[in-house]
Scaffold this active site. Structure first.
Site, PDB file in Angstrom:
ATOM      1  N   GLY A   1       9.814 -10.653  -2.842  1.00 15.26           N
ATOM      2  CA  GLY A   1       9.583 -10.233  -1.466  1.00 15.26           C
ATOM      3  C   GLY A   1       8.191 -10.427  -0.929  1.00 15.26           C
ATOM      4  N   THR A   2       7.642 -11.633  -1.142  1.00 17.54           N
ATOM      5  CA  THR A   2       6.342 -11.947  -0.552  1.00 17.54           C
ATOM      6  C   THR A   2       6.350 -13.397  -0.077  1.00 17.54           C
ATOM      7  OG1 THR A   2       3.952 -11.962  -0.904  1.00 17.54           O
ATOM      8  CG2 THR A   2       5.324 -12.500  -2.817  1.00 17.54           C
TER       9      THR A   2
ATOM     10  N   HIS B   1      -4.127  -4.347  -3.217  1.00 17.21           N
ATOM     11  CA  HIS B   1      -4.618  -4.259  -1.832  1.00 17.21           C
ATOM     12  C   HIS B   1      -4.830  -2.816  -1.381  1.00 17.21           C
ATOM     13  CE1 HIS B   1      -2.942  -8.556  -1.013  1.00 17.21           C
ATOM     14  NE2 HIS B   1      -4.079  -8.584  -1.635  1.00 17.21           N
TER      15      HIS B   1
ATOM     16  N   ILE C   1       0.832  -1.208   0.000  1.00 18.96           N
ATOM     17  CA  ILE C   1       0.000   0.000   0.000  1.00 18.96           C
ATOM     18  C   ILE C   1       0.868   1.260   0.000  1.00 18.96           C
ATOM     19  CG2 ILE C   1      -1.978  -1.151   1.071  1.00 18.96           C
ATOM     20  CD1 ILE C   1      -1.149   0.014   3.763  1.00 18.96           C
TER      21      ILE C   1
HETATM   22  C1  BV8 Z   1     -10.161 -12.522  -0.903  1.00 21.79           C
HETATM   23  C2  BV8 Z   1      -3.590  -4.570   2.904  1.00 21.79           C
HETATM   24  C3  BV8 Z   1     -12.035 -13.295  -2.203  1.00 21.79           C
HETATM   25  C4  BV8 Z   1      -3.603  -4.183   4.333  1.00 21.79           C
HETATM   26  C5  BV8 Z   1      -3.533  -7.016   2.811  1.00 21.79           C
HETATM   27  C6  BV8 Z   1      -7.859 -19.936   3.847  1.00 21.79           C
HETATM   28  C7  BV8 Z   1      -7.025 -20.416   2.871  1.00 21.79           C
HETATM   29  C8  BV8 Z   1      -6.670 -19.577   1.793  1.00 21.79           C
HETATM   30  C9  BV8 Z   1      -7.135 -18.241   1.702  1.00 21.79           C
HETATM   31  C10 BV8 Z   1      -7.980 -17.799   2.693  1.00 21.79           C
HETATM   32  C11 BV8 Z   1      -8.336 -18.615   3.740  1.00 21.79           C
HETATM   33  N1  BV8 Z   1      -9.147 -17.918   4.543  1.00 21.79           N
HETATM   34  C12 BV8 Z   1      -9.306 -16.665   4.026  1.00 21.79           C
HETATM   35  C13 BV8 Z   1      -8.607 -16.598   2.907  1.00 21.79           C
HETATM   36  C14 BV8 Z   1      -8.500 -15.463   2.019  1.00 21.79           C
HETATM   37  C15 BV8 Z   1      -7.549 -14.400   2.604  1.00 21.79           C
HETATM   38  C16 BV8 Z   1      -6.199 -15.014   2.907  1.00 21.79           C
HETATM   39  O1  BV8 Z   1      -5.420 -15.268   2.011  1.00 21.79           O
HETATM   40  N2  BV8 Z   1      -5.941 -15.241   4.223  1.00 21.79           N
HETATM   41  C17 BV8 Z   1      -4.633 -15.858   4.599  1.00 21.79           C
HETATM   42  C18 BV8 Z   1      -4.106 -15.184   5.833  1.00 21.79           C
HETATM   43  C19 BV8 Z   1      -4.837 -17.339   4.797  1.00 21.79           C
HETATM   44  N3  BV8 Z   1      -7.442 -13.434   1.546  1.00 21.79           N
HETATM   45  C20 BV8 Z   1      -8.354 -12.421   1.503  1.00 21.79           C
HETATM   46  O2  BV8 Z   1      -9.201 -12.205   2.339  1.00 21.79           O
HETATM   47  C21 BV8 Z   1      -8.267 -11.558   0.261  1.00 21.79           C
HETATM   48  N4  BV8 Z   1      -9.561 -11.434  -0.353  1.00 21.79           N
HETATM   49  O3  BV8 Z   1      -9.670 -13.635  -0.878  1.00 21.79           O
HETATM   50  O4  BV8 Z   1     -11.354 -12.202  -1.521  1.00 21.79           O
HETATM   51  C22 BV8 Z   1     -11.531 -13.290  -3.625  1.00 21.79           C
HETATM   52  C23 BV8 Z   1     -10.577 -14.226  -4.024  1.00 21.79           C
HETATM   53  C24 BV8 Z   1     -10.156 -14.258  -5.377  1.00 21.79           C
HETATM   54  C25 BV8 Z   1     -10.636 -13.337  -6.293  1.00 21.79           C
HETATM   55  C26 BV8 Z   1     -11.589 -12.408  -5.850  1.00 21.79           C
HETATM   56  C27 BV8 Z   1     -12.018 -12.381  -4.509  1.00 21.79           C
HETATM   57  C28 BV8 Z   1      -7.808 -10.128   0.614  1.00 21.79           C
HETATM   58  C29 BV8 Z   1      -6.463 -10.160   1.284  1.00 21.79           C
HETATM   59  C30 BV8 Z   1      -5.888  -8.748   1.361  1.00 21.79           C
HETATM   60  C31 BV8 Z   1      -5.643  -8.326   2.797  1.00 21.79           C
HETATM   61  N5  BV8 Z   1      -4.862  -7.065   2.828  1.00 21.79           N
HETATM   62  N6  BV8 Z   1      -2.859  -5.820   2.771  1.00 21.79           N
HETATM   63  C32 BV8 Z   1      -2.282  -3.689   4.845  1.00 21.79           C
HETATM   64  O5  BV8 Z   1      -1.302  -3.655   4.084  1.00 21.79           O
HETATM   65  O6  BV8 Z   1      -2.268  -3.319   6.012  1.00 21.79           O
HETATM   66  S1  BV8 Z   1      -2.621  -8.494   2.795  1.00 21.79           S
HETATM   67  C33 BV8 Z   1      -0.988  -8.067   3.285  1.00 21.79           C
HETATM   68  O7  BV8 Z   1      -0.396  -9.247   3.769  1.00 21.79           O
HETATM   69  C34 BV8 Z   1      -0.059  -7.661   2.161  1.00 21.79           C
HETATM   70  O8  BV8 Z   1      -0.657  -6.787   1.265  1.00 21.79           O
HETATM   71  C35 BV8 Z   1       0.302  -9.002   1.525  1.00 21.79           C
HETATM   72  O9  BV8 Z   1      -0.642  -9.364   0.571  1.00 21.79           O
HETATM   73  C36 BV8 Z   1       0.148  -9.973   2.665  1.00 21.79           C
HETATM   74  C37 BV8 Z   1       1.406 -10.676   3.061  1.00 21.79           C
HETATM   75  O10 BV8 Z   1       2.405  -9.897   3.110  1.00 21.79           O
HETATM   76  P1  BV8 Z   1       3.805 -10.053   2.305  1.00 21.79           P
HETATM   77  O11 BV8 Z   1       3.843  -8.883   1.421  1.00 21.79           O
HETATM   78  O12 BV8 Z   1       4.013 -11.378   1.688  1.00 21.79           O
HETATM   79  O13 BV8 Z   1       4.748  -9.850   3.569  1.00 21.79           O
HETATM   80  P2  BV8 Z   1       5.289 -10.950   4.610  1.00 21.79           P
HETATM   81  O14 BV8 Z   1       5.741 -10.193   5.793  1.00 21.79           O
HETATM   82  O15 BV8 Z   1       4.338 -12.052   4.786  1.00 21.79           O
HETATM   83  O16 BV8 Z   1       6.548 -11.546   3.810  1.00 21.79           O
HETATM   84  C38 BV8 Z   1       7.608 -10.681   3.481  1.00 21.79           C
HETATM   85  C39 BV8 Z   1       8.542 -11.478   2.598  1.00 21.79           C
HETATM   86  O17 BV8 Z   1       9.585 -10.616   2.163  1.00 21.79           O
HETATM   87  C40 BV8 Z   1       9.193 -12.658   3.317  1.00 21.79           C
HETATM   88  O18 BV8 Z   1       9.040 -13.804   2.506  1.00 21.79           O
HETATM   89  C41 BV8 Z   1      10.683 -12.272   3.416  1.00 21.79           C
HETATM   90  O19 BV8 Z   1      11.535 -13.373   3.172  1.00 21.79           O
HETATM   91  C42 BV8 Z   1      10.823 -11.293   2.265  1.00 21.79           C
HETATM   92  N7  BV8 Z   1      11.861 -10.261   2.459  1.00 21.79           N
HETATM   93  C43 BV8 Z   1      12.261  -9.680   3.632  1.00 21.79           C
HETATM   94  N8  BV8 Z   1      13.243  -8.752   3.371  1.00 21.79           N
HETATM   95  C44 BV8 Z   1      13.423  -8.741   2.016  1.00 21.79           C
HETATM   96  C45 BV8 Z   1      12.530  -9.695   1.428  1.00 21.79           C
HETATM   97  N9  BV8 Z   1      12.459  -9.918   0.104  1.00 21.79           N
HETATM   98  C46 BV8 Z   1      13.311  -9.198  -0.698  1.00 21.79           C
HETATM   99  N10 BV8 Z   1      14.179  -8.271  -0.219  1.00 21.79           N
HETATM  100  C47 BV8 Z   1      14.271  -8.009   1.126  1.00 21.79           C
HETATM  101  N11 BV8 Z   1      15.146  -7.103   1.569  1.00 21.79           N
END
Ligand code: BV8
Ligand code: ZN
Length: 238
Positions: free
Chosen positions: A183-184, A114, A98
Site C-alpha cells: 500500500g505505497t 516518518h 504516522i
Molecule cells: C529525505 C509524514 C534525505 C507526513 C511523509 C527528487 C527525486 C527523489 C527524491 C526527492 C526529490 N526531491 C526531494 C526528494 C526527497 C523527498 C521525496 O521523496 N520527494 C518526492 C515527493 C519526490 N523525500 C524526503 O524529503 C525525505 N527525506 O530524503 O532526506 C535523506 C535521504 C536518505 C537517507 C537519509 C536522508 C522525507 C520524506 C518524508 C515526508 N513525510 N509523511 C505526513 O504523513 O503527513 S511522506 C508521506 O507520503 C507518507 O509517509 C509516504 O511516505 C508518502 C507517500 O505516501 P504513500 O504511503 O505511498 O501513499 P500514496 O497516497 O502515495 O499511495 C497510496 C497507495 O496505496 C497507492 O499506491 C494505492 O494504490 C494503495 N492503496 C489504496 N488503497 C489500498 C492500497 N493498498 C492496499 N490496500 C488498500 N486498500
C-alpha cells in the site's frame, strides 16, 4: 488465492504505506479524496511551512489526530501482527504511516520512519526526547512549550528532513531475504528505494495493493487487491 511462502531461514522485512490504513477509513495522499488534494505539500509538510505558519501545520495534524483516534486496525494490520507472533525476531516492520494502527493490532517489532501522530517534540531540537501528545489543538496558543522555552512541533518527518531510524532500517534490509511492500505508491524516497536495496541482496520482493506502484518492475511477485482482503491467510509459514 495468492500465497506468500515464508521458509524457515527467511528474514522478513515489511514496508507499509497509507494504503494499508485506507480500509480503516484514513485517507491516502494521492487518491482523488487524498490528503494532498486541494493542499500543497510545501504549505504543510516542510520545515519552511512550520516556520512560516506553525498554526496551519498544527491544525492539519490536529485533524489527522482526530481521524486517527476514530480509526480501528483492519484485517491487514492484524494479519501482519499474527505473522510476527509466528516468526518472532525473523520479522521486522517499517511503516511510513504516522497512525498507530499497527501497534493497535499488536505489532511490536516496528519503526515509524516518518514519525508518529501521538508524539510531539521541541522545535528547537534541544535534545529532549519526544513526548506523548494526542491533543487536538484548536489554536497555536494552546500548543505547550518545552522546558527550554521552545514551542512543541509535531514529531513528524517533513519533506527535506531525515527519516527516523535509518541505521536500524538499513541493517534490517541488509539481512532480509524477503521484502513485502504493502500500500505505497513508490513516490517518496528513501522509502521507495528500499526494494532496490533488497533486490541487490537477492531478496524476494512482493508488492501488495490494488494497483501497481511506480517501481512495480523491481518486484518479483505482485499480489493485486486491497490489503484487508488479500492479506488474511496469504502467509504460508513453512
Ligand atoms: C529525505 C509524514 C534525505 C507526513 C511523509 C527528487 C527525486 C527523489 C527524491 C526527492 C526529490 N526531491 C526531494 C526528494 C526527497 C523527498 C521525496 O521523496 N520527494 C518526492 C515527493 C519526490 N523525500 C524526503 O524529503 C525525505 N527525506 O530524503 O532526506 C535523506 C535521504 C536518505 C537517507 C537519509 C536522508 C522525507 C520524506 C518524508 C515526508 N513525510 N509523511 C505526513 O504523513 O503527513 S511522506 C508521506 O507520503 C507518507 O509517509 C509516504 O511516505 C508518502 C507517500 O505516501 P504513500 O504511503 O505511498 O501513499 P500514496 O497516497 O502515495 O499511495 C497510496 C497507495 O496505496 C497507492 O499506491 C494505492 O494504490 C494503495 N492503496 C489504496 N488503497 C489500498 C492500497 N493498498 C492496499 N490496500 C488498500 N486498500
Ligand atoms: Zn526544547
Amino acid at each position: 488465492m495468492s500465497i506468500i511462502s515464508i521458509f524457515p531461514t527467511d528474514r522478513v522485512f515489511v514496508l507499509t504505506g497509507a494504503g494499508i490504513s485506507a480500509e480503516s477509513g484514513l485517507p491516502t495522499f494521492r487518491a482523488e479524496d487524498g490528503l494532498w488534494v486541494g493542499r500543497k505539500v510545501e504549505d504543510i509538510c516542510t520545515p519552511e511551512a512550520l516556520a512560516r505558519d506553525p498554526e496551519k501545520v498544527w491544525l492539519f495534524y490536529a485533524d489527522r489526530r482526530a481521524d486517527g483516534l476514530k480509526a480501528q486496525p483492519n484485517p491487514a494490520h492484524k494479519a501482519l501482527a499474527e505473522l510476527e507472533a509466528k516468526i518472532g525476531d525473523r520479522f521486522f516492520l517499517c511503516t511510513q504511516n504516522i497512525d498507530t494502527l499497527h501497534e493497535a493490532a499488536g505489532s511490536k517489532r516496528i519503526v515509524h520512519m516518518h514519525g508518529r501522530l501521538d508524539r510531539a517534540r521541541c522545535e528547537r531540537e534541544c535534545g529532549r526526547p519526544p513526548v506523548e501528545d494526542m491533543t487536538i489543538y484548536k489554536s497555536l496558543s494552546e500548543v505547550p512549550r518545552c522546558p527550554c522555552g521552545g514551542r512543541l512541533r509535531p514529531h513528524i518527518v517533513f519533506f527535506g528532513e531525515i527519516p527516523l531510524e535509518m541505521e536500524r532500517i538499513e541493517a534490517e534490509i541488509a539481512r532480509a531475504t524477503l521484502m513485502i511492500v504493502i500500500g505505497t505508491s513508490g513516490n517518496v524516497y528513501p522509502a521507495a528505494g528500499f526494494v532496490n536495496w533488497a533486490r541487490a541482496n537477492k531478496a524476494r520482493t512482493v508488492y501488495v495493493g490494488p494497483e501497481p506502484p511506480l517501481n512495480a518492475n523491481v518486484f518479483t511477485q505482485y499480489v493485486e487487491g486491497k490489503a484487508g482482503q488479500v492479506l488474511p491467510g496469504i502467509f504460508e509459514v513453512r
